[in-house]
Each structure stands twice: as structure tokens, then as C-alpha cells.
Design a protein around this motif. Sequence first.
Motif, PDB file in Angstrom:
ATOM      1  N   GLY A  10       0.811  -1.224   0.000  1.00 56.29           N
ATOM      2  CA  GLY A  10       0.000   0.000   0.000  1.00 56.29           C
ATOM      3  C   GLY A  10       0.837   1.263   0.000  1.00 56.29           C
ATOM      4  O   GLY A  10       0.500   2.237   0.667  1.00 56.29           O
ATOM      5  N   PHE A  40       9.367   8.670   3.893  1.00 60.13           N
ATOM      6  CA  PHE A  40      10.738   9.189   3.791  1.00 60.13           C
ATOM      7  C   PHE A  40      10.857  10.160   2.614  1.00 60.13           C
ATOM      8  O   PHE A  40      11.945  10.518   2.211  1.00 60.13           O
ATOM      9  N   PHE A  45       8.600  14.312  -6.485  1.00 56.84           N
ATOM     10  CA  PHE A  45       8.574  13.042  -7.209  1.00 56.84           C
ATOM     11  C   PHE A  45       9.548  13.145  -8.383  1.00 56.84           C
ATOM     12  O   PHE A  45       9.464  14.080  -9.183  1.00 56.84           O
ATOM     13  N   ASP A 277      -1.151  -6.251   7.775  1.00 61.40           N
ATOM     14  CA  ASP A 277      -1.252  -7.672   7.452  1.00 61.40           C
ATOM     15  C   ASP A 277      -0.229  -7.979   6.351  1.00 61.40           C
ATOM     16  O   ASP A 277      -0.036  -7.186   5.431  1.00 61.40           O
ATOM     17  N   GLY A 382       6.105  -0.788  -9.504  1.00 59.91           N
ATOM     18  CA  GLY A 382       6.809  -0.033  -8.468  1.00 59.91           C
ATOM     19  C   GLY A 382       8.216  -0.510  -8.199  1.00 59.91           C
ATOM     20  O   GLY A 382       8.855  -1.164  -9.031  1.00 59.91           O
ATOM     21  N   GLY A 396      12.673   7.197  -8.840  1.00 62.06           N
ATOM     22  CA  GLY A 396      11.870   6.308  -7.986  1.00 62.06           C
ATOM     23  C   GLY A 396      10.369   6.480  -8.121  1.00 62.06           C
ATOM     24  O   GLY A 396       9.637   5.538  -8.465  1.00 62.06           O
TER      25      GLY A 396
END
Length: 414
Positions: A10, A40, A45, A277, A382, A396
Motif C-alpha cells: 500500500g 521518507f 517526485f 497484514d 513499483g 523512484g
Amino acid sequence: MKFDTIIIGGGLSGLTCAISLSKKGQKCAVISAGQSALHFCSGSFDLLGYSNGSLVNEPLKAIASLPETHPYSLLGADRVASLTASVKPFFSEMGITFHGDESRNHFRITPMGGLKPTWLTLSDFTPIETADSLPWKKAAILNVSGFLDFHTAFIADGLEKFGVECSISAFSLPETDRIRKNPSEMRSSNLARIFEEEETLRKLVPIVNERGKDADIVILPSVFGLFSSRSMELLKSLTSVPICLLPAIPPSVPGIRVQYIIREYFRHLGGIYTLGDTVASGKFNGDVLKSISTVNQGDIELKADNFVLASGSFFSHGLAAQYKCVYEPIFNLDVVADADRSSWCDSNFFESQPYMSYGVATDADFHAKLGGKSIRNLYVAGSVLSGFNPVKESCGAGVSILTALHVADLIAKK
Ligand SMILES: Cc1cc2nc3c(=O)[nH]c(=O)nc-3n(C[C@H](O)[C@H](O)[C@H](O)COP(=O)(O)OP(=O)(O)OC[C@H]3O[C@@H](n4cnc5c(N)ncnc54)[C@H](O)[C@@H]3O)c2cc1C
């Protein structure tokens, strides 16, 4: 439990994919073991800041120079261009707005007072247009007394290299002194909570005006706006001197804000978001992933038509290493990594570190591979992907967002 798509992880990538799929009418669940790299985040972006060690000014033009295994090369230059054009509208719909665009990189100021190329900078931060100069002659660096996560001397040192004369001072308010009693409470997220109160924020106005009266800019730590950019917008509107926020040591307030907003937006679209989870394993039938199991759900299998692995890199345990190998811990998917351990790192710390570009192997349509075969309903997006180095290439967030949007389109078109 059955979903159209289950997304594992997530963070920025998983939630971008989940939001995109939900907007296309899919019933999605996101399962996330913990918080993400957004905690962090610098406030910017990156799309592509460096290629072959050289500074990139026009990232879309530089895509062609990347190796064919790079996720942008898999997408193709045209697809990268069309996806990047959709990113600002995608986030502004949620209330996240940016400076910058993909035609030309701008620069962000680092916590050490240096400049790095970037793509999109959150609108309450300050974009810098050129790599070799700053638009100020005098800066007043203003910290909260006792806040050790904002390194004012380093910042001054960095800015002075650009010819900016700096003064450093600190302020305290009864509200900030209260948390100072316990050193572990003096963190950026706790300060941001204090400044969510308009009354407290207003107390800062005369301090900023006074300390900045002889300066072109007042530089403050990024401790404003935990849930929205409202407090920073208010402060900027009330002070007579321009303000520039610089990132402090994590937790990153702007990153927490982005994580919070995109998670809540996904929920608002009807998505299920389960934090805390861990997906432990999956059951395959030939080249199809049938179900996954999680630590908390135990025997209850979670089923979906499609799955997206967006579990992050080593940092988020999407990848792991034992003495002899690098591996993907949930499904033991094929990874791209050097077999010889001595090749994982370069002994020169500042060189490109090979392990940074290790990740899950995919085919051209971002299907994960297991035993050399593509799994036709398990996609990868990702920073768990292989073939790029987010630190050396400054790419990134771009890889995370663009691959997520692309995978969502592939799933929706099936
Ligand atoms: C410290 C750091 C700072 C960075 N700062 C920037 C920046 O300022 N700008 C920029 O452009 N890029 C930055 N990056 C690059 C970063 O990788 C991307 O920007 C992006 O945030 C990564 O998103 P992601 O969703 O791929 O992975 P992550 O954010 O790592 O999220 C992966 C998620 O998957 C979850 N997960 C892992 N395993 C499991 C499992 N088995 N079951 C369930 N969930 C699981 C994790 O808990 C985590 O929530 C930074 C990276 C790091 C490590």
C-alpha cells in the motif's frame, strides 16, 4: 473473499494502481504489511534526473538512452509520455497539487542544502529553476528550538556555496516547548500536529516576519500540513516574507500527507485497505495465481481475478537477501540479481550499487515470472521491479506511478 484485483503493498505504487482500477469500476483490496517509502519522501517526485551519470534536463527525451531492461524502456517512450501527462490531473483530483512538469526537470533543495533534479514538487514546497544558482541573496534559516532533525548548519553551508548569505536562529512557543520535555516526542510529525492548530500557527507569523525582515526568504523545516497543505497556505498568506520549506529527517510530513490522502481517496472509492497484514504465500494453478494467504487471515484464502505485486524493494521487504541469494519472499518469483554475492555491492559507497537495481523479473507486459514462465494474472509495479536504480537515476516515484497506471490499464482492458 473474492475481489476483481488484490494489490499487495500500500505504498505509492500499490495505491496508485488501486485508485486507477477502482475508478475503472473494479472491486479492489490493498493489503499492506506496513508504512511505505512515502514516509521518507523529500516532497518531490522524480521522473529521470540522471542517465549514464549525466544530469538530465529533458526526461522524456532521455528515455531512449536507458537500457532495454529499464521499466521505462519496457513501457516505451510514447507510453511514458502519455502516462506522465495524466499524473498531475490524477493527483489533483485528490487535492494533491504540484509545481513542475515532465517536459523539463526543475530542482529541489536537499536537506543538506544541495540541489537535485526532479519532476514534480508538492505545491507548498519551492521549486528551483536552475542547477547552479538560487533566487535569493539572503536567507534566514529558522528552526524550532530543540528540534534536532533539521540540520541548519549543513543547510547554511550548502546554500552559501550558491552565494546565499545565511543567518540561523530558533524560536520556541509554549506548545513546542511542551513536547520538548521528552526528546523522543520532538519529531516532525508531532510538530506538524501542533501547527495544525490555527491559533498556534498564527503565533508563528510575527516571528517569521521579524526574523526574516532583512532576508529574501525564510527557510523553515517541513513540519506543516500533516493532512493537507492548508496550514502552509495559511502561513504563507499571513507572513510578509516568502517562506521555503526544506525536508527534515524522516518521518516526512509531506510524504505522510500524500500517503494519507491517497489511502483515504481509495477508501472513498469503495476500496478495502488493510494495514498491518502481511501476504505470506499464494496458490498457483499452472500459470495462474488462484489465491493468496496472509498472516492475519490464516486459513482464509483471498481470491481475485488479478493480483498486483507492489511490495517495494529491500527497504519495505518486497525483496530480501540470504547469504547466497536475493529472493522475493512471498511467491519466490524469479528475480534479476547477481548470483555471486561479491557483485552485489561496490566497495566505493558513492558508486552505483548493483543491488539497487535488483528486483522481480517480468515479461514486457509486467507479468511476474516464476520458473521462467509468465504468471498471466500476477502483475508487478513499483520499486519491487528490476532494471532501474532509483538513487543514481533519480527515477523512484516516476517508475512507481507510471508502472502502476500502466498495469491498471492492462488489467482493465483484459
Ligand atoms: C527512504 C526512501 C526515500 C525515498 N524518497 C523518494 C523521493 O523523495 N522522491 C522519489 O521520487 N522517490 C523516492 N524514493 C523512491 C521510492 O522507491 C518511490 O518513490 C516510491 O515511494 C516507492 O513506492 P512503492 O509503492 O513501489 O514501494 P514502497 O513505498 O516501498 O511500498 C511497498 C509496500 O509494500 C508493503 N509490503 C511489503 N511486503 C509485503 C507483504 N508481504 N505483504 C503486504 N505488504 C507488503 C510494505 O509494507 C509497503 O507498504 C525513496 C525511496 C526510499 C527507500
